[in-house]
Design a protein around this motif. Sequence first.
Motif, PDB file in Angstrom:
ATOM      1  N   ALA A 121      32.183  54.556  82.627  1.00 45.38           N
ATOM      2  CA  ALA A 121      33.268  55.819  82.929  1.00 45.38           C
ATOM      3  C   ALA A 121      33.679  55.852  84.253  1.00 45.38           C
ATOM      4  CB  ALA A 121      32.315  57.265  82.819  1.00 45.38           C
ATOM      5  N   ARG A 159      37.261  67.180  82.256  1.00 50.85           N
ATOM      6  CA  ARG A 159      36.861  65.901  82.977  1.00 50.85           C
ATOM      7  C   ARG A 159      37.630  64.925  82.654  1.00 50.85           C
ATOM      8  NH1 ARG A 159      31.754  68.482  82.266  1.00 50.85           N
ATOM      9  NH2 ARG A 159      31.258  67.407  80.616  1.00 50.85           N
ATOM     10  N   ARG A 160      37.970  64.849  81.117  1.00 47.11           N
ATOM     11  CA  ARG A 160      38.690  63.760  80.649  1.00 47.11           C
ATOM     12  C   ARG A 160      40.007  63.694  81.219  1.00 47.11           C
ATOM     13  NH1 ARG A 160      38.556  60.482  76.208  1.00 47.11           N
ATOM     14  NH2 ARG A 160      36.147  60.572  76.562  1.00 47.11           N
ATOM     15  N   ARG A 205      39.852  62.436  84.707  1.00 46.67           N
ATOM     16  CA  ARG A 205      39.742  61.084  84.741  1.00 46.67           C
ATOM     17  C   ARG A 205      40.705  60.137  84.573  1.00 46.67           C
ATOM     18  NH1 ARG A 205      35.756  57.288  80.748  1.00 46.67           N
ATOM     19  NH2 ARG A 205      36.215  55.337  81.681  1.00 46.67           N
ATOM     20  N   GLU A 247      36.320  54.203  87.185  1.00 47.02           N
ATOM     21  CA  GLU A 247      37.247  53.175  87.500  1.00 47.02           C
ATOM     22  C   GLU A 247      37.285  52.524  88.702  1.00 47.02           C
ATOM     23  OE1 GLU A 247      39.575  52.979  85.257  1.00 47.02           O
ATOM     24  OE2 GLU A 247      39.466  54.456  83.885  1.00 47.02           O
TER      25      GLU A 247
END
Length: 918
Positions: free
Chosen positions: A431, A71-72, A75, A433
């Motif tokens: 979290a 997930r990071r 992202r 953007e």
Amino acid sequence: MKLLVQGRVSFVLWRAVFRALVLFLFVTGANLPAFAEDIPWAARIGSWNLKNFGESKAGFKNNKDRSALMRRIARVAQQDHIIFFQEVQGTGRSIKGPARGLQHFMPAGWKCDWVSRRSTKRGNGERYSYCVSPSSTYKDGPPITVKSRVDYLDEAGPYTAVNGSTSVLKTNIWARPPLLTTISVPMPEGEALEIQVYDNHLKPRYGAGPRVPGVDPTQFRNFAVANELIALEKNLKAINQGALILGDLNADCTYFSEQKKPGKFEGAAGWTWWIDFGVRTNVLADAACAYDRFITNAAVTKHVAVSDDGEKKGYDIEVGLIKNQTLSGVLVSDHYKVSLLLEGIKKKKPKAQPMKTPVLVSLAGMNGTGNGPSGKTGKKRKHSSGLSFPNAETAFAPNYKTKNSFNAQNLTSWLPAGATANFYIVKYDEAVEYGGVADVSLKDARGSNGPTAITIATDGTFGTDVEWLNAPAGGYKLVLDVNKDGILNIKGGDIVNVDSGIDLLSYPKDFHSDIVTLGDNHLLRGQFSENRAQNIYGLAKGLGPDTPYKGYIVSRKLLAQTPGWKGWADAREAGLSNLAQYAIPINQGYGPILFDELKPKHKEISLTSDALGHAFLPIWKKPAVHFNMRALDTKPSPASWQRDQADDKVEDPCLTAWKGKDKALKAVCNAGHSFSDTYGTAFNFVIDVNHDGHFGAGDLVDTYDVGDMRKYFEGNDDKKLGTDAGDGATIVEYKDFLNARLNLIPPLDAGPAYTAATKAASNRYACNDYLTRNEFLKLVVPDSDVGFYVVDQDVYRQEREFGSGFYEYENLNINAAKVKKGATVCADIEKGSLGTITTGKDATFEVRAENLAIVGSVRAGNGSKICLVAKATTIQATGVGATLLFAPEPTGATKIAAGIAGGVILLSTAAANIACAF
């Protein structure tokens, strides 16, 4: 454009000053000329070395859950329109595989469905890949498309070698032959910019065996990058329009110093290099190497987003979401993600009025206007000076109309009068953007009362005000959904005030101090992680109404070097000249910081109070960018380092350059003073109320009010806070202090009771359930003079010295820990290792950890106390001289302690228990 909030609610509403995001990222200001920049399109092209990104890292092997890691990565990747990857390994399932591959974690519409062939053994079997966003580069336009690919591994060759005459096979010229991807970047009116993108991961140095054909065999092994760049330039395909070289080029430090650059993609040949030497794109703690670079030809260079004032540098580096981040037990990467920023040629359009900086304002309770009682701002707390925040329990009578109103300004700069849109108030999520390439689903915080349909009036405002009753505590964003589809799409014409930050704050209580700092979660915070903090916010009171001010983030380290410095209380009386002298360059872009080039504009924070004399604003955006910089007296001359390497498997020499005495190696690695070496990790936010650039009576600083505690402990050595009757006000003050210093979530309540939660918080901060006078004087008093800390994980990788305080880390490996004489130190570590522990005389050192390895020896001064506490039995003692005692407790924790008396380690279990009972 200006979104406004007016009126009053039963919480405190504050305004923030931000940049506007309108279609694309604009930098607007009050002094702009009467022209608005119309950027017809904008695009971001990313590049990222994912570090050994194969089936194992993605969790395919052994069926491991790596969802947090993936997930990071997703992202970070979705910040761009198209992103190219290096170090993809294995079969490519980590990119396009089902359930666990990157494609699975990307938003809908993204395509991560292609990987290159696997390189040779000499290239570690790596692959290249990319992901393409469905987002457009301009309103209602199509996305970037891939027109064709040429994998140099698929071509038979031969290729021209470095010497220009020898013909060689592809595997004899590059360790990882490049991937050429031709993309089409859409522009309005049916046009497109075609760019041939060469994705590369260049070999850092040759091995001990024979060199590739056409290479001078007498060269040092660290000429591999230079030679592979020469070979790439000699073997480019015919360029139709734009060309872009990107990737992990290893083009800095020992592999490719500035002295090697001449002759490789020269400016005379129409090439431009982006990301300067010494700008850190790697995660090396004590070196700064621009390994990841962009090189553009003239057709692309003219579209790179740069500005004369340095605000736009043409590139972006994502640091905070990557640096030292270990998720699912795996390092995200050892490289930062870099992005090249492109935009259409600006067209000037005359405007009737200049653009204004977008602001959010609170007009409540001024001059008897608004919706509340005339001029009523709540009771003044005895701990505070100047105006205080309204107190929900006392300032608002039952018949008080808790209405909050919103409007906007300058909308006709971008939308015609009569246009309609939906106005959203959404709960801020750190979290998300908000200004990124990816679309964001919108959910109005007002529930069934939102969103609100608005019509733009001829003066650029909403036709009527938007109202909100009883806003809950929290941070919010204001969004104008022009497309009315419930999706925030910046490139599609939707409007948001800032890409990452709180627009509107609603907070239910007062604070002791005139200025406090808050985190992205909108809660009181006095300690920030330089990796995780998107913004550090300042919340101030006691200012003049509707008045502009200059603010500064002042370095405690620079203050400590000032002769006679004793603290802010003394400075207020004696005066402190030239605040800018002690301030960090908050407005400096990517480094290095050059002291001889710094000007006041690099250090000043502009803010304007609202009608009540309050201000809320982000005072430090993305601190990770600053902590990633070097700080130098002047720009060094190009360094050269030619030492040969023993073999191809030696670690990057820059990893340990700071430890050695090789000055040439340190110079070429840009090792030396970092941001934290110069400015430290402790700061104060100061507002120059007197408008004279100095600090004196009337100016505001974010110190903590500990007056009640000082009075409570005065003249009594035996008192413990929380055990005596009649100390309610003091307990409230201590709770406020603990909330800030420990970033407590949820925060301690505002009541006078010394609760179990208060004991637990006190134990974390002072290693004691109840605060003693000694701890107050040694810990609280000096700590109260500090506004906030920004924890730099790199600071304690080397041998450092701890002063009194509470230190908290997720993952920390300390080579040698020193505790100052007389200091009391508490360290809370999720996992890590400690080398040699050295304490000064009469010092206290307690470490509490989930998982801790002791790999050194204990060296304690007279009268010192050392206590190591771990959950479960996870402490390992492998060092020589570390004498440890095990004393299991009923809670299941294992306490390991060494009681020190006169420098002698006591070995009894009783002594171990006593040692931890500080």
